[in-house]
Structures are given as C-alpha cells and as structure tokens.
Design a protein around this motif. Sequence first.
Motif, PDB file in Angstrom:
ATOM      1  N   THR A   1      45.314  33.819  37.705  1.00 20.65           N
ATOM      2  CA  THR A   1      45.029  33.701  39.130  1.00 20.65           C
ATOM      3  C   THR A   1      43.736  34.437  39.450  1.00 20.65           C
ATOM      4  N   VAL A   2      42.897  33.792  40.245  1.00 20.42           N
ATOM      5  CA  VAL A   2      41.615  34.374  40.642  1.00 20.42           C
ATOM      6  C   VAL A   2      41.740  34.858  42.079  1.00 20.42           C
ATOM      7  N   PRO A   3      41.257  36.068  42.375  1.00 21.68           N
ATOM      8  CA  PRO A   3      41.330  36.577  43.749  1.00 21.68           C
ATOM      9  C   PRO A   3      40.646  35.628  44.729  1.00 21.68           C
TER      10      PRO A   3
ATOM     11  N   ASP B   1      26.465  44.978  38.061  1.00 22.57           N
ATOM     12  CA  ASP B   1      27.865  44.935  38.468  1.00 22.57           C
ATOM     13  C   ASP B   1      28.262  43.550  38.962  1.00 22.57           C
ATOM     14  N   LEU B   2      27.359  42.845  39.632  1.00 17.92           N
ATOM     15  CA  LEU B   2      27.658  41.484  40.082  1.00 17.92           C
ATOM     16  C   LEU B   2      27.807  40.556  38.886  1.00 17.92           C
ATOM     17  N   ARG B   3      26.915  40.689  37.928  1.00 15.68           N
ATOM     18  CA  ARG B   3      26.994  39.858  36.713  1.00 15.68           C
ATOM     19  C   ARG B   3      28.326  40.087  35.996  1.00 15.68           C
ATOM     20  N   SER B   4      28.749  41.343  35.866  1.00 15.56           N
ATOM     21  CA  SER B   4      30.003  41.624  35.163  1.00 15.56           C
ATOM     22  C   SER B   4      31.206  41.092  35.935  1.00 15.56           C
ATOM     23  N   LYS B   5      31.144  41.133  37.276  1.00 19.41           N
ATOM     24  CA  LYS B   5      32.245  40.594  38.074  1.00 19.41           C
ATOM     25  C   LYS B   5      32.333  39.073  37.938  1.00 19.41           C
ATOM     26  N   VAL B   6      31.190  38.414  37.939  1.00 19.83           N
ATOM     27  CA  VAL B   6      31.182  36.954  37.764  1.00 19.83           C
ATOM     28  C   VAL B   6      31.736  36.593  36.390  1.00 19.83           C
ATOM     29  N   MET B   7      31.290  37.297  35.376  1.00 20.91           N
ATOM     30  CA  MET B   7      31.781  37.015  34.024  1.00 20.91           C
ATOM     31  C   MET B   7      33.280  37.287  33.924  1.00 20.91           C
ATOM     32  N   GLY B   8      33.750  38.328  34.624  1.00 20.24           N
ATOM     33  CA  GLY B   8      35.186  38.618  34.646  1.00 20.24           C
ATOM     34  C   GLY B   8      35.977  37.486  35.284  1.00 20.24           C
ATOM     35  N   ARG B   9      35.442  36.930  36.375  1.00 20.83           N
ATOM     36  CA  ARG B   9      36.103  35.792  37.022  1.00 20.83           C
ATOM     37  C   ARG B   9      36.133  34.582  36.095  1.00 20.83           C
ATOM     38  N   ILE B  10      35.041  34.345  35.408  1.00 19.90           N
ATOM     39  CA  ILE B  10      34.984  33.207  34.478  1.00 19.90           C
ATOM     40  C   ILE B  10      36.049  33.365  33.407  1.00 19.90           C
TER      41      ILE B  10
ATOM     42  N   GLN C   1      33.042  40.495  47.520  1.00 17.41           N
ATOM     43  CA  GLN C   1      33.636  41.686  46.916  1.00 17.41           C
ATOM     44  C   GLN C   1      32.547  42.720  46.606  1.00 17.41           C
ATOM     45  N   ALA C   2      31.418  42.271  46.079  1.00 18.13           N
ATOM     46  CA  ALA C   2      30.321  43.183  45.759  1.00 18.13           C
ATOM     47  C   ALA C   2      29.765  43.829  47.026  1.00 18.13           C
ATOM     48  N   LYS C   3      29.653  43.041  48.113  1.00 14.61           N
ATOM     49  CA  LYS C   3      29.165  43.588  49.383  1.00 14.61           C
ATOM     50  C   LYS C   3      30.112  44.658  49.912  1.00 14.61           C
ATOM     51  N   ARG C   4      31.417  44.378  49.844  1.00 18.32           N
ATOM     52  CA  ARG C   4      32.407  45.354  50.324  1.00 18.32           C
ATOM     53  C   ARG C   4      32.332  46.646  49.520  1.00 18.32           C
ATOM     54  N   GLU C   5      32.215  46.517  48.213  1.00 21.91           N
ATOM     55  CA  GLU C   5      32.147  47.710  47.365  1.00 21.91           C
ATOM     56  C   GLU C   5      30.876  48.506  47.634  1.00 21.91           C
ATOM     57  N   ALA C   6      29.765  47.807  47.886  1.00 17.12           N
ATOM     58  CA  ALA C   6      28.516  48.499  48.211  1.00 17.12           C
ATOM     59  C   ALA C   6      28.649  49.259  49.527  1.00 17.12           C
TER      60      ALA C   6
END
Length: 133
Positions: A87-89, A70-79, A96-101
Amino acid sequence: MSCGEPHEKDCSEVLDHLYEYLDREMPAGECADFQVHLDECSPCLEKYGLEQAVKKLVKRCCGHDDVPTDLRSKVMGRIELIRAGETVPEVSVLEQAKREAAQREQADAAAAGQPGGEPAGSGDARSETARAE
C-alpha cells in the motif's frame, strides 16, 4: 490495445511495460522479446517512437535540475513499495517533502528560541504594539 495480429507477446503487455524497456530496466531476455514484438508490430513501434521522443525532450528540457536527495530517496521508496505490491500512502511525495521541510523549519525556529516557530518580525500589528509598550 491490440493491433489485431497474433504476437507471442500481447500489445497491451508491451505497452504496459514500455518505459521499463525504454529505461533499460528490463531483464535482457524480456528485452529481446520486446524487440521482436516491435519489429513485427507497427502500432507498438509507433508508440515506442513517440514515447522515446517524449523522453528525449524531457531530458533535454528538464534534465539539468538538481533533485534534493531526500526527495529522490522518497520517490525511490514509493517505487519499491509499488513494485512489491504494498500500500502506498495517499499523500504525494512532493507534499510529504514540503510538510517535512515546514516541520524542520519550525523545529529550527523553536530551537532558536522563537515562540511558535515563527520567524522574528512575523507577528501581527497587535503584538508589535504590545512589545513597544
């Protein structure tokens, strides 16, 4: 940055896209232009060599760590957002990953019947005393 010599591709443009070249993420035609520039520009070639060495060092020292999917997919999404010029959050991907966990843990605890999502036995001394009475 510029070495002061005339080149078909400006030094600053080469250095701005150096990691695309290093990571082989650049179209073949542009790679050829970069190689021509590096062949004739020693400051850029030196910078390329330094960045290549850093990349190898990081791979050797850190290349064995597993990254959560999930972290890898979020990083790729940001890229992808950045490449698309969107616009990037403001929140970092890691934060974000820590909050979701944490939210998942609270939801799991709530589903297990623990009020407030606290793990069993994590209450303060007053609640422990109240349970004992």
